[in-house]
Design a protein around this motif. Structure first.
Motif, PDB file in Angstrom:
ATOM      1  N   SER A  58     -27.309  10.391 -59.954  1.00  0.00           N
ATOM      2  CA  SER A  58     -26.800  11.639 -60.267  1.00  0.00           C
ATOM      3  C   SER A  58     -25.711  12.071 -59.131  1.00  0.00           C
ATOM      4  N   SER A  59     -25.905  11.552 -57.955  1.00  0.00           N
ATOM      5  CA  SER A  59     -24.673  11.741 -56.747  1.00  0.00           C
ATOM      6  C   SER A  59     -23.393  11.100 -57.290  1.00  0.00           C
ATOM      7  N   MET A  60     -23.481   9.928 -58.115  1.00  0.00           N
ATOM      8  CA  MET A  60     -22.363   9.565 -58.286  1.00  0.00           C
ATOM      9  C   MET A  60     -20.988   9.989 -59.220  1.00  0.00           C
ATOM     10  N   THR A  61     -21.414  11.145 -59.530  1.00  0.00           N
ATOM     11  CA  THR A  61     -20.515  12.068 -60.088  1.00  0.00           C
ATOM     12  C   THR A  61     -19.225  12.489 -59.261  1.00  0.00           C
ATOM     13  N   SER A  62     -19.445  12.342 -58.231  1.00  0.00           N
ATOM     14  CA  SER A  62     -18.102  12.559 -57.114  1.00  0.00           C
ATOM     15  C   SER A  62     -18.068  11.240 -56.238  1.00  0.00           C
ATOM     16  N   LEU A  63     -16.690  11.325 -55.708  1.00  0.00           N
ATOM     17  CA  LEU A  63     -16.322   9.898 -55.010  1.00  0.00           C
ATOM     18  C   LEU A  63     -17.034   9.984 -53.848  1.00  0.00           C
ATOM     19  N   LEU A  64     -17.249  11.029 -52.806  1.00  0.00           N
ATOM     20  CA  LEU A  64     -18.104  10.960 -51.685  1.00  0.00           C
ATOM     21  C   LEU A  64     -19.512  10.911 -52.189  1.00  0.00           C
ATOM     22  N   GLY A  65     -20.009  11.459 -53.064  1.00  0.00           N
ATOM     23  CA  GLY A  65     -21.486  11.451 -53.515  1.00  0.00           C
ATOM     24  C   GLY A  65     -21.744  10.091 -53.846  1.00  0.00           C
ATOM     25  N   SER A  66     -20.764   9.233 -54.311  1.00  0.00           N
ATOM     26  CA  SER A  66     -21.022   7.793 -54.716  1.00  0.00           C
ATOM     27  C   SER A  66     -20.961   6.835 -53.421  1.00  0.00           C
ATOM     28  N   LEU A  67     -20.758   7.402 -52.241  1.00  0.00           N
ATOM     29  CA  LEU A  67     -21.091   6.974 -51.075  1.00  0.00           C
ATOM     30  C   LEU A  67     -22.244   7.082 -50.344  1.00  0.00           C
ATOM     31  N   GLU A  68     -22.976   8.175 -50.999  1.00  0.00           N
ATOM     32  CA  GLU A  68     -24.171   8.278 -50.487  1.00  0.00           C
ATOM     33  C   GLU A  68     -25.186   7.221 -50.121  1.00  0.00           C
ATOM     34  N   ASN A  69     -25.337   6.368 -51.006  1.00  0.00           N
ATOM     35  CA  ASN A  69     -26.222   5.005 -51.091  1.00  0.00           C
ATOM     36  C   ASN A  69     -25.867   4.218 -49.947  1.00  0.00           C
ATOM     37  N   PHE A  70     -24.364   4.148 -49.824  1.00  0.00           N
ATOM     38  CA  PHE A  70     -23.800   3.025 -48.714  1.00  0.00           C
ATOM     39  C   PHE A  70     -24.300   3.882 -47.278  1.00  0.00           C
ATOM     40  N   TYR A  71     -24.214   4.875 -47.088  1.00  0.00           N
ATOM     41  CA  TYR A  71     -24.494   5.534 -46.000  1.00  0.00           C
ATOM     42  C   TYR A  71     -26.022   5.803 -45.719  1.00  0.00           C
ATOM     43  N   LYS A  72     -26.836   5.870 -46.691  1.00  0.00           N
ATOM     44  CA  LYS A  72     -28.221   5.955 -46.596  1.00  0.00           C
ATOM     45  C   LYS A  72     -28.917   4.617 -46.393  1.00  0.00           C
ATOM     46  N   LEU A  73     -28.357   3.711 -47.067  1.00  0.00           N
ATOM     47  CA  LEU A  73     -29.052   2.440 -47.284  1.00  0.00           C
ATOM     48  C   LEU A  73     -28.300   1.168 -46.733  1.00  0.00           C
ATOM     49  N   ILE A  74     -26.994   0.733 -47.155  1.00  0.00           N
ATOM     50  CA  ILE A  74     -26.533  -0.121 -46.729  1.00  0.00           C
ATOM     51  C   ILE A  74     -25.978  -0.218 -45.272  1.00  0.00           C
ATOM     52  N   ALA A  75     -25.443   0.744 -45.103  1.00  0.00           N
ATOM     53  CA  ALA A  75     -24.870   0.961 -43.515  1.00  0.00           C
ATOM     54  C   ALA A  75     -26.005   0.895 -42.557  1.00  0.00           C
ATOM     55  N   VAL A  76     -27.065   1.522 -42.977  1.00  0.00           N
ATOM     56  CA  VAL A  76     -28.075   1.713 -42.116  1.00  0.00           C
ATOM     57  C   VAL A  76     -28.631   0.217 -41.857  1.00  0.00           C
ATOM     58  N   ILE A  77     -28.966  -0.440 -42.983  1.00  0.00           N
ATOM     59  CA  ILE A  77     -29.890  -1.952 -42.615  1.00  0.00           C
ATOM     60  C   ILE A  77     -28.648  -2.687 -41.861  1.00  0.00           C
ATOM     61  N   LEU A  78     -27.367  -2.666 -42.220  1.00  0.00           N
ATOM     62  CA  LEU A  78     -26.272  -3.475 -41.386  1.00  0.00           C
ATOM     63  C   LEU A  78     -26.211  -2.979 -39.744  1.00  0.00           C
ATOM     64  N   GLY A  79     -26.653  -1.781 -39.597  1.00  0.00           N
ATOM     65  CA  GLY A  79     -26.349  -1.255 -38.391  1.00  0.00           C
ATOM     66  C   GLY A  79     -27.759  -1.539 -37.483  1.00  0.00           C
ATOM     67  N   ILE A  80     -28.832  -1.548 -38.355  1.00  0.00           N
ATOM     68  CA  ILE A  80     -30.129  -1.973 -37.789  1.00  0.00           C
ATOM     69  C   ILE A  80     -30.135  -3.321 -37.276  1.00  0.00           C
ATOM     70  N   VAL A  81     -29.571  -4.266 -38.205  1.00  0.00           N
ATOM     71  CA  VAL A  81     -29.424  -5.986 -38.050  1.00  0.00           C
ATOM     72  C   VAL A  81     -28.582  -6.005 -36.629  1.00  0.00           C
ATOM     73  N   TYR A  82     -27.568  -5.339 -36.335  1.00  0.00           N
ATOM     74  CA  TYR A  82     -26.703  -5.370 -35.333  1.00  0.00           C
ATOM     75  C   TYR A  82     -27.438  -4.883 -34.037  1.00  0.00           C
ATOM     76  N   VAL A  83     -27.915  -3.899 -34.046  1.00  0.00           N
ATOM     77  CA  VAL A  83     -28.526  -3.076 -32.965  1.00  0.00           C
ATOM     78  C   VAL A  83     -29.783  -3.900 -32.427  1.00  0.00           C
ATOM     79  N   VAL A  84     -30.426  -4.217 -33.328  1.00  0.00           N
ATOM     80  CA  VAL A  84     -31.841  -4.846 -32.865  1.00  0.00           C
ATOM     81  C   VAL A  84     -31.654  -6.552 -32.419  1.00  0.00           C
ATOM     82  N   PHE A  85     -30.749  -7.221 -32.810  1.00  0.00           N
ATOM     83  CA  PHE A  85     -30.197  -8.471 -32.315  1.00  0.00           C
ATOM     84  C   PHE A  85     -29.562  -8.328 -31.136  1.00  0.00           C
TER      85      PHE A  85
END
Length: 499
Positions: A58-85
């Motif tokens: 439902s959030s994908m009906t706007s450009l910034l809304g479509s990025l919400e999953n990037f900020y909530k999921l993808i960017a977070v897991i990539l960040g976790i991988v970097y900071v942990v190691f």
């Protein structure tokens, strides 16, 4: 406190992982932005309504809304991988391998060593997400031109080619399209509309933009007027575009707002003043007509003879439109999905006749219904392509603060334990558990209680995108980072190391 040799050594030991994560995150974010299909995602979100995926789509009906999953999921897991190691490589791995003994045998103080290493991790995270954010801005500007102005849509591109002007120039002067018949035709085709519907859309878009510009002027004037009034809140002072749509009379009270609106419409201030007066009169007429329709019961027999059998209302519009689409599909032998993608087919004479028989509407009503649907669809796409720089800024800041808090957890564990395995289990396990809880919350509706079990809920992307309250969550993330990094520095400085 700061040690330049330790900082350089930290860079040499961790730059490869930093570069890889930064590039991957930048490419993924840019891909999300450049691959965004406003009309397509709107259809998918509508189709998913009521399913387990509705929260995500439902959030994908706007450009910034479509990025919400990037900020909530993808960017977070990539960040976790970097900071942990990286956190483990900076401290506990050196302790476990014995290389920390060599570092501490130098004249550099232990407090300087740990402070510099923690500073490296903080700076690297901030720099990483600054670069990722800039990459996203660049991708959006390159693809849509919506960071520095209005989005360049397909009709603007087509009309700019006809008029031999730059797309950016035309996107800020839509009234030029109205003045050229060929530009109107090409622009209409680019938006899957006929010139009749496109003319309605263009007039509506220009009017709305003029209200947007006027709203900014009026809000700024009100800020100056109520600067010292503590009783006036931000919401009281700010005038939105939608408020002007409902009450355009406010524009008449500001000469600067009139000038801004006139500039958008390509006319004089007097012309725009007259336009606003006519809009006010039209709104008043509509208001009176609506009131009369609900209260007036006179002349029922006459009205029954002159009015169409079926009255189009907000409640039945979607149902009637679908019936029209289905009847057109059967009449023309074309799939309903193709009709929905090109509503101009409804205006085919045979299709119009079939639609009137199927719905009880008059042909004029069917044409108006089709025009309204085309205009509404085009306006939805325009709205979806808008880029709120302030919201994007806070998304980026919030993400960086969340990853800094995750890094603080990992760094704290790296200084608390002397063995890599245990530090990884705690320093990596806790952030990963937070991430898993976030995923569960994304896929389920009734999981509000879970937000208290993860710090990711402090980064409230929904509130940021809807101008809600999100500041205290970011403050909490910053506080977590400060406390844990400070504790890590104290623990490492005072603890006994197996050197």
């Amino acid at each position: 406190m700061f040690s330049k040799p330790i900082f350089k050594q930290s860079i040499r030991s961790n730059w490869k992982l930093w570069v890889i994560i930064t590039i991957v995150a930048s490419v993924i974010l840019s891909g999300f932005i450049m691959g965004y299909d406003a009309a397509g995602y709107a259809s998918i979100a509508a189709a998913s309504e009521g399913t387990v995926f509705s929260n995500i789509l439902s959030s994908m009906t706007s450009l910034l809304g479509s990025l919400e999953n990037f900020y909530k999921l993808i960017a977070v897991i990539l960040g976790i991988v970097y900071v942990v190691f990286t956190a483990n490589n900076l401290v506990v791995n050196e302790v476990d391998s014995g290389s920390m003994a060599y570092t501490l045998s130098t004249p550099i103080k232990r407090s300087s060593v740990i402070f510099t290493k923690s500073l490296y991790l903080i700076v690297s995270v901030v720099l990483m997400y600054a670069i990722v954010s800039v990459a996203g801005l660049g991708a959006s500007q390159l693809k849509y031109g919506n960071v520095t102005g209005y989005a360049i849509t397909d009709d603007v591109t087509a009309a700019a080619d006809v008029l031999n002007v730059k797309e950016r120039y035309l996107s800020e002067r839509l009234y030029l399209i109205k003045e050229d018949e060929r530009a109107m035709r090409e622009a209409a085709v680019a938006r899957n509309m006929d010139t009749e519907a496109y003319a309605i859309y263009l007039a509506d878009a220009i009017k709305y933009r003029s209200y947007e510009e006027a709203a900014v002027i009026i809000t700024n004037e009100r800020r100056d007027r109520y600067a010292g009034d503590k009783d006036m809140t931000k919401d009281d002072i700010e005038i939105t575009t939608d408020e002007l749509v409902q009450n355009p009379a406010m524009i008449l009270e500001s000469n600067d707002a009139l000038a801004a609106g006139a500039r958008v419409q390509g006319g004089s201030i007097n012309d725009y003043h007259q336009f606003i007066v006519e809009e006010i009169a039209a709104l008043e007429l509509k208001k009176n007509a609506d009131a009369k329709a609900t209260t007036n019961e006179e002349k029922k027999d006459t009205e029954t003879q002159t009015q169409p059998q079926v009255v189009v209302t907000p409640d039945n519009t979607e149902h009637l439109l679908q019936a029209v689409v289905d009847s057109t599909s059967r009449t023309l032998g074309i799939k309903s999905s193709q009709i929905s993608d090109n509503l101009t087919l409804i205006k085919d004479p045979k299709a119009l006749q079939a639609a009137t028989e199927a719905t009880g509407l008059s042909q004029e009503q069917v044409v108006v219904l089709a025009n309204q649907a085309m205009v509404s669809g085009a306006r939805s796409v325009d709205k979806a392509m808008e880029f709120d720089v302030e919201a994007y800024f806070w998304l980026s800041i919030g993400l960086a603060l969340l990853i800094l808090a995750m890094s603080a957890i990992a760094f704290f564990a790296s200084t608390l334990f002397n063995h890599t395995g245990l530090a990884l289990a705690i320093g990596g396990g806790v952030p990963f558990a937070f991430f898993m809880i976030t995923m569960v919350r994304q896929l389920m509706d009734s999981t509000d209680a879970l937000k208290y079990l993860t710090i990711t809920s402090l980064f409230d992307t929904d509130a940021i995108l809807t101008n809600g309250e999100f500041g205290w969550g970011l403050v909490a993330l910053a506080a977590i980072s400060v406390v844990l990094y400070a504790a890590a520095n104290v623990i490492f400085t005072k603890k006994d190391l197996p050197l």
